[in-house]
Design a protein around this motif. Structure first.
Motif, PDB file in Angstrom:
ATOM      1  N   ASN A  26      40.704 -13.919   8.034  1.00 59.04           N
ATOM      2  CA  ASN A  26      42.021 -14.393   8.465  1.00 59.04           C
ATOM      3  C   ASN A  26      42.719 -13.373   9.358  1.00 59.04           C
ATOM      4  N   ARG A  27      42.461 -12.079   9.095  1.00 63.08           N
ATOM      5  CA  ARG A  27      43.024 -11.056   9.989  1.00 63.08           C
ATOM      6  C   ARG A  27      42.430 -11.186  11.389  1.00 63.08           C
ATOM      7  N   SER A  28      41.132 -11.508  11.465  1.00 65.24           N
ATOM      8  CA  SER A  28      40.504 -11.729  12.775  1.00 65.24           C
ATOM      9  C   SER A  28      41.098 -12.940  13.467  1.00 65.24           C
ATOM     10  N   VAL A  29      41.369 -13.986  12.668  1.00 69.31           N
ATOM     11  CA  VAL A  29      42.009 -15.186  13.222  1.00 69.31           C
ATOM     12  C   VAL A  29      43.372 -14.838  13.800  1.00 69.31           C
ATOM     13  N   CYS A  30      44.133 -14.011  13.090  1.00 67.49           N
ATOM     14  CA  CYS A  30      45.473 -13.617  13.559  1.00 67.49           C
ATOM     15  C   CYS A  30      45.394 -12.845  14.877  1.00 67.49           C
ATOM     16  N   ARG A  31      44.432 -11.915  14.928  1.00 68.26           N
ATOM     17  CA  ARG A  31      44.288 -11.138  16.161  1.00 68.26           C
ATOM     18  C   ARG A  31      43.892 -12.021  17.339  1.00 68.26           C
ATOM     19  N   ALA A  32      43.238 -13.147  17.046  1.00 69.86           N
ATOM     20  CA  ALA A  32      42.841 -14.089  18.106  1.00 69.86           C
ATOM     21  C   ALA A  32      43.953 -15.075  18.429  1.00 69.86           C
ATOM     22  N   GLY A  33      45.103 -14.929  17.758  1.00 72.40           N
ATOM     23  CA  GLY A  33      46.241 -15.786  18.045  1.00 72.40           C
ATOM     24  C   GLY A  33      46.448 -16.915  17.072  1.00 72.40           C
ATOM     25  N   GLY A  34      45.660 -16.927  15.992  1.00 68.50           N
ATOM     26  CA  GLY A  34      45.782 -17.982  14.999  1.00 68.50           C
ATOM     27  C   GLY A  34      46.838 -17.685  13.943  1.00 68.50           C
ATOM     28  N   GLN A  35      46.910 -18.556  12.941  1.00 71.58           N
ATOM     29  CA  GLN A  35      47.929 -18.454  11.909  1.00 71.58           C
ATOM     30  C   GLN A  35      47.506 -17.468  10.811  1.00 71.58           C
ATOM     31  N   LYS A  36      48.460 -16.680  10.362  1.00 72.05           N
ATOM     32  CA  LYS A  36      48.216 -15.774   9.244  1.00 72.05           C
ATOM     33  C   LYS A  36      48.573 -16.497   7.948  1.00 72.05           C
ATOM     34  N   LEU A  37      47.615 -16.549   7.021  1.00 73.35           N
ATOM     35  CA  LEU A  37      47.849 -17.216   5.742  1.00 73.35           C
ATOM     36  C   LEU A  37      48.426 -16.241   4.729  1.00 73.35           C
ATOM     37  N   THR A  38      49.355 -16.733   3.909  1.00 78.43           N
ATOM     38  CA  THR A  38      49.910 -15.917   2.831  1.00 78.43           C
ATOM     39  C   THR A  38      48.890 -15.835   1.694  1.00 78.43           C
ATOM     40  N   ASP A  39      49.117 -14.911   0.752  1.00 76.78           N
ATOM     41  CA  ASP A  39      48.231 -14.793  -0.404  1.00 76.78           C
ATOM     42  C   ASP A  39      48.177 -16.100  -1.190  1.00 76.78           C
ATOM     43  N   ARG A  40      49.325 -16.750  -1.320  1.00 76.29           N
ATOM     44  CA  ARG A  40      49.371 -18.022  -2.047  1.00 76.29           C
ATOM     45  C   ARG A  40      48.537 -19.084  -1.343  1.00 76.29           C
ATOM     46  N   GLU A  41      48.614 -19.113  -0.002  1.00 80.29           N
ATOM     47  CA  GLU A  41      47.834 -20.103   0.747  1.00 80.29           C
ATOM     48  C   GLU A  41      46.337 -19.830   0.617  1.00 80.29           C
ATOM     49  N   LEU A  42      45.965 -18.558   0.585  1.00 76.39           N
ATOM     50  CA  LEU A  42      44.557 -18.217   0.383  1.00 76.39           C
ATOM     51  C   LEU A  42      44.087 -18.668  -0.998  1.00 76.39           C
ATOM     52  N   ASP A  43      44.923 -18.427  -2.017  1.00 73.69           N
ATOM     53  CA  ASP A  43      44.579 -18.855  -3.376  1.00 73.69           C
ATOM     54  C   ASP A  43      44.443 -20.373  -3.452  1.00 73.69           C
ATOM     55  N   ASP A  44      45.320 -21.079  -2.731  1.00 70.99           N
ATOM     56  CA  ASP A  44      45.244 -22.543  -2.716  1.00 70.99           C
ATOM     57  C   ASP A  44      43.939 -23.016  -2.079  1.00 70.99           C
ATOM     58  N   HIS A  45      43.515 -22.353  -1.005  1.00 72.47           N
ATOM     59  CA  HIS A  45      42.254 -22.720  -0.358  1.00 72.47           C
ATOM     60  C   HIS A  45      41.081 -22.511  -1.309  1.00 72.47           C
ATOM     61  N   LEU A  46      41.096 -21.399  -2.036  1.00 74.64           N
ATOM     62  CA  LEU A  46      40.027 -21.129  -2.996  1.00 74.64           C
ATOM     63  C   LEU A  46      40.002 -22.185  -4.094  1.00 74.64           C
ATOM     64  N   ALA A  47      41.174 -22.532  -4.601  1.00 77.87           N
ATOM     65  CA  ALA A  47      41.262 -23.518  -5.677  1.00 77.87           C
ATOM     66  C   ALA A  47      40.743 -24.881  -5.225  1.00 77.87           C
ATOM     67  N   VAL A  48      41.112 -25.255  -4.009  1.00 77.68           N
ATOM     68  CA  VAL A  48      40.653 -26.536  -3.478  1.00 77.68           C
ATOM     69  C   VAL A  48      39.129 -26.523  -3.300  1.00 77.68           C
ATOM     70  N   ALA A  49      38.588 -25.390  -2.823  1.00 77.10           N
ATOM     71  CA  ALA A  49      37.138 -25.276  -2.649  1.00 77.10           C
ATOM     72  C   ALA A  49      36.423 -25.410  -3.995  1.00 77.10           C
ATOM     73  N   GLU A  50      36.957 -24.753  -5.012  1.00 77.77           N
ATOM     74  CA  GLU A  50      36.352 -24.832  -6.347  1.00 77.77           C
ATOM     75  C   GLU A  50      36.416 -26.258  -6.887  1.00 77.77           C
ATOM     76  N   ALA A  51      37.577 -26.866  -6.758  1.00 80.21           N
ATOM     77  CA  ALA A  51      37.740 -28.225  -7.262  1.00 80.21           C
ATOM     78  C   ALA A  51      36.829 -29.199  -6.528  1.00 80.21           C
ATOM     79  N   GLY A  52      36.692 -29.008  -5.205  1.00 79.07           N
ATOM     80  CA  GLY A  52      35.821 -29.885  -4.435  1.00 79.07           C
ATOM     81  C   GLY A  52      34.366 -29.745  -4.837  1.00 79.07           C
ATOM     82  N   ALA A  53      33.962 -28.508  -5.125  1.00 76.90           N
ATOM     83  CA  ALA A  53      32.572 -28.277  -5.554  1.00 76.90           C
ATOM     84  C   ALA A  53      32.282 -28.953  -6.879  1.00 76.90           C
ATOM     85  N   ILE A  54      33.242 -28.853  -7.786  1.00 79.78           N
ATOM     86  CA  ILE A  54      33.057 -29.468  -9.107  1.00 79.78           C
ATOM     87  C   ILE A  54      33.011 -30.986  -8.999  1.00 79.78           C
ATOM     88  N   GLU A  55      33.869 -31.533  -8.162  1.00 85.30           N
ATOM     89  CA  GLU A  55      33.882 -32.980  -7.991  1.00 85.30           C
ATOM     90  C   GLU A  55      32.565 -33.461  -7.388  1.00 85.30           C
TER      91      GLU A  55
END
Length: 306
Positions: A26-55
Motif C-alpha cells: 500500500n505504501r508503494s501504491v501511495c507513492r504511485a499516486g494511489g489511495q493510502k489505506l488506514t489500519d482499519r481498512e487493511l483489517d477489513d480487507h483481511l477479514a473479507v478475504a478470510e470470510a470469502g475463503a471460508i465461504e
C-alpha cells in the motif's frame, strides 16, 4: 483434519504476515499516486478475504459431499450449525480478551495510585480488539449469524470494559478478606512456605506470607536475600496473563518489591481459591538454575519436588 473450524492461532499467524505485506504494498501504491489505506481498512480487507475463503471452501465441500440423500442434507445442516457456534465462540473469546486486558489496566493503574485508567491506554487496546471483533463478526455472519453494525460493535467493546470493573472489585474484596483472615491467624506455620534444594542456593529458606500484598486474590510469600549481587527479595506469587492463564512464579524482586527476574514457574492452575502455590508441575525458567527446588507447605506438611 476433520476440524469444524480453522484454529484461531493459525488465522492470526497468516493474518499478521499478510497484513505486513499489504502495508508494504500500500505504501508503494501511495507513492504511485494511489489511495493510502488506514489500519482499519487493511483489517477489513483481511477479514473479507478470510470470510470469502471460508465461504468458497464451504460451497466446494457441499458440492463434493452432496449425493442427493436426506442424510447428507442433514449432515450439512449440522456442520453449518457447528461452524456458526464455533465462530460465535471465537467472537466471545475476543470479548473476554478485551475484558481481561481492561482488568489488567485497572489493576496496574491502582498499583500506581491512579484514580482511573488513562484513556490513551484504553483507546489502544480498544482499537486492537474492536478490529478483531469486526473480523470475527464477519465470519459469524458468513456462517449464518447476525452481522453487528459498527455501533453495536462499539457497544460490545464498552460492555467488555464495564464487565472488568466488578471483577476488580471482587478481587479487592477477596484480597481484603484474605488479609483479614491472615492477620487473625495465631499459627505462624499457616503463614509460610519453605524452599530447599534449589539450584540457586540464595533462594532456599523460609518465605513468609505478606498480610497486605495480594496478587490475583492470593498472598505473596517473601524471603529476604541476595541474588546476582543485587540486594532485594525473593518472592513466590500468583500471576494471571492477558490470555487468562494463571501461574505461580518464584522470582527475584528489586528493593521496591517489584519482580525483576522469574526463576521458576508452575504449571497452569485453574484454581483461584488456593492460598499456597502448587506442589508439583514447576519448571526452571531462563533466570533459574537447576535443580528444581523442594517446597514445604504448612497445609501439606510434607516435602515434595517441584
Amino acid at each position: 483434519k476433520k476440524q469444524s473450524a480453522v484454529p484461531m492461532d493459525k488465522i492470526l499467524e497468516i493474518r499478521s504476515e499478510n497484513r505486513g505485506l499489504m502495508q508494504s504494498l500500500n505504501r508503494s501504491v501511495c507513492r504511485a499516486g494511489g489511495q493510502k489505506l488506514t489500519d482499519r481498512e487493511l483489517d477489513d480487507h483481511l477479514a473479507v478475504a478470510e470470510a470469502g475463503a471460508i465461504e468458497t471452501a464451504s460451497k466446494q465441500f457441499r458440492l463434493q459431499s452432496w449425493d442427493g440423500s436426506q442424510n447428507n442434507s442433514d449432515q450439512t445442516s449440522n456442520d453449518e450449525q457447528d461452524n456458526l457456534e464455533q465462530r460465535e465462540a471465537e467472537f466471545k473469546d475476543i470479548f473476554n480478551k478485551h475484558r481481561d486486558e481492561t482488568l489488567l489496566l485497572i489493576k496496574e493503574s491502582a498499583e500506581r495510585g491512579e484514580e482511573s485508567v488513562p484513556m490513551s491506554k484504553i483507546a489502544l487496546i480498544r482499537a486492537k480488539n474492536v478490529a478483531l471483533m469486526r473480523a470475527a463478526n464477519i465470519l459469524v455472519f458468513r456462517a449464518g449469524g447476525k452481522q453487528k453494525t459498527e455501533s453495536e460493535l462499539t457497544n460490545t467493546v464498552v460492555e467488555a470494559e464495564a464487565a472488568a470493573t466488578p471483577l476488580y472489585i471482587k478481587e479487592v474484596e477477596n484480597a481484603q478478606k484474605l488479609a483479614q483472615s491472615t492477620s487473625n491467624s495465631d499459627n505462624d506455620t499457616q503463614s509460610s512456605i519453605t524452599v530447599s534444594g534449589c539450584g540457586l542456593s540464595q533462594a532456599n529458606g523460609k518465605y513468609t506470607r505478606s498480610v497486605t500484598e495480594i496478587r490475583e486474590g492470593a498472598p505473596t510469600y517473601r524471603k529476604q536475600g541476595t541474588s546476582n549481587h543485587k540486594t532485594g527479595s525473593f518472592m513466590v506469587y500468583r500471576k494471571k496473563t492477558m490470555g487468562g492463564s494463571t501461574y505461580w512464579l518464584m522470582s527475584v524482586s528489586d528493593n521496591k518489591g517489584k519482580p525483576t527476574q522469574v526463576l521458576y514457574k508452575s504449571s497452569e492452575t485453574n484454581s483461584t481459591d488456593e492460598c499456597f502455590p502448587p506442589i508439583t508441575g514447576w519448571v526452571v525458567t531462563f533466570g533459574g538454575i537447576v535443580p528444581a527446588p523442594k517446597l514445604t507447605c504448612a497445609c501439606i506438611q510434607e516435602v515434595v519436588t517441584i
